[in-house]
Design an enzyme around this catalytic site. Structure first.
Site, short mmCIF file in Angstrom:
data_model
loop_
_atom_site.label_atom_id
_atom_site.label_comp_id
_atom_site.label_asym_id
_atom_site.label_seq_id
_atom_site.Cartn_x
_atom_site.Cartn_y
_atom_site.Cartn_z
N ARG A 179 0.83 -1.09 -0.09
CA ARG A 179 -0.09 0.05 -0.05
C ARG A 179 0.90 1.31 0.13
NH1 ARG A 179 -3.70 -2.56 -1.50
NH2 ARG A 179 -5.62 -3.17 -0.33
N HIS B 117 -1.73 1.06 -9.65
CA HIS B 117 -2.66 -0.08 -8.80
C HIS B 117 -3.22 -1.20 -9.44
CE1 HIS B 117 -4.20 -0.17 -4.51
NE2 HIS B 117 -4.25 -1.40 -5.00
C1 GLV Z 1 -5.60 -4.67 -4.14
O1 GLV Z 1 -5.11 -3.67 -3.67
C2 GLV Z 1 -6.39 -5.64 -3.20
O2 GLV Z 1 -6.38 -5.10 -2.09
O3 GLV Z 1 -6.96 -6.54 -3.58
#
Ligand code: GLV
Length: 309
Positions: free
Chosen positions: A224, A272
């Site tokens: 993250r 992401h």
């Molecule tokens: C992606 O970031 C997830 O948490 O699946």
């Protein structure tokens, strides 16, 4: 009984269609279009805004649409008695493995450097690194991290991993607890962060930790954005301590236009996408959890609000 879907940055309609096909008699609403959040007992959720869950007065279950649940705990208070569940899916682990392998190979073969040189037509060769001589260290050996470590080891990378408690994974050297972390870092060429974001892992990728890596090491962050102290990274790359980084997650997403990471030649950025929940393979466990909630049974992949994962 009803299901509500609240997703920011993901397509709620595809989830509604997929769930409705499997639960034809259940009322399923997309939150913004729903007048009766109050009736929803089961919430399918991704990145709720701050305090957005307050409208759901009768919730029993919050189903995260990803492997992570920090997006829920960070922005909302989860009432006592409300269960939070996440997605655990082989596809998530396999996709994460492919992404981290691609980023590692990119580093080993200096693609970023050759790409930069292409823009000024500069032909110069230099020595590349190979798999058997490369030490890959994974922070976080949970469902996804453990699988990723196993795959790196199978390809004959020198593989190690760090987690709260020691883990037994074939050909993966296990380090555990705070004391052993720096020991592992000192023997690392590629550091891959797959930790969950919790109060104790927030800001873990900071100057102190990254300075333990040998000169020239490479960072891959697929955990993250909150794991990385963003201001610490560029100086460590610019002074040559780190040779670069591949980042998939950021403090603020989408990454704001003026952010220096965008223009840094040694930082690779992806939006992401390292491992996206696959609707076809994940929908079954969401449906199963809804049915279990109705029957009052134990749910799949429940997280501990105390631990945050
Ligand atoms: C992606 O970031 C997830 O948490 O699946």
């Amino acid at each position: 009984m009803s299901i509500a879907i609240l997703t920011n940055y993901r397509n709620p309609a595809t989830w509604k269609n997929a769930l409705q096909a499997k639960l034809p008699d259940t009322k399923i609403d997309i939150f913004s279009a729903s007048e009766d959040a109050v009736n929803a007992e089961f919430l399918v959720c991704w990145k709720p805004e701050k305090d957005q869950l307050k409208a759901f007065k009768n919730l029993k279950v919050i189903q995260s649409l990803g492997a992570g649940v920090d997006h829920i705990f960070d922005t909302n208070t989860v009432e006592k008695g409300v269960k939070v569940v996440r997605i655990i899916d082989e596809r998530l682990s396999a996709d994460m493995w492919e992404y981290t392998l691609a980023a590692t190979m990119f580093y080993l073969k200096d693609f970023a450097q050759y790409n930069r040189r292409k823009s000024y037509q500069y032909w110069r060769t230099h020595q590349y690194k190979t798999i058997p001589e490369t030490r890959v260290s994974i922070l976080g050996l949970g469902q996804i991290g453990g699988y990723v470590a196993q795959q790196f080891a199978k390809l004959s990378f020198k593989t190690q991993g760090w987690s709260n408690s020691p883990k037994k994974i074939r050909k993966v050297k296990s380090f555990a607890g705070e004391k052993q972390l720096f020991k592992m870092l000192k023997q690392t060429d590629v550091l891959i962060n797959i930790l969950p974001l919790t109060a104790s892992t927030k800001g873990i990728l900071n100057e102190k930790l990254l300075s333990q890596l040998p000169k020239g090491a490479y960072l891959i962050n697929v955990g993250r954005g909150g794991h990385l102290v963003e201001n610490d990274l560029i100086p460590l790359i610019d002074n040559g301590h780190l040779s670069g980084a591949t980042l998939d997650v950021f403090h603020t997403e989408p990454l704001p236009k003026p952010h220096p990471f965008w223009k840094h030649p040694k930082i690779q950025i992806t939006p992401h996408v390292a491992s996206l929940t696959n609707l076809e393979s994940a929908v079954h466990q969401v449906v199963e959890n809804y049915k279990r909630m109705k029957r009052g049974e134990e749910l799949l992949n429940e997280v501990s609000p105390q631990k945050g994962y």
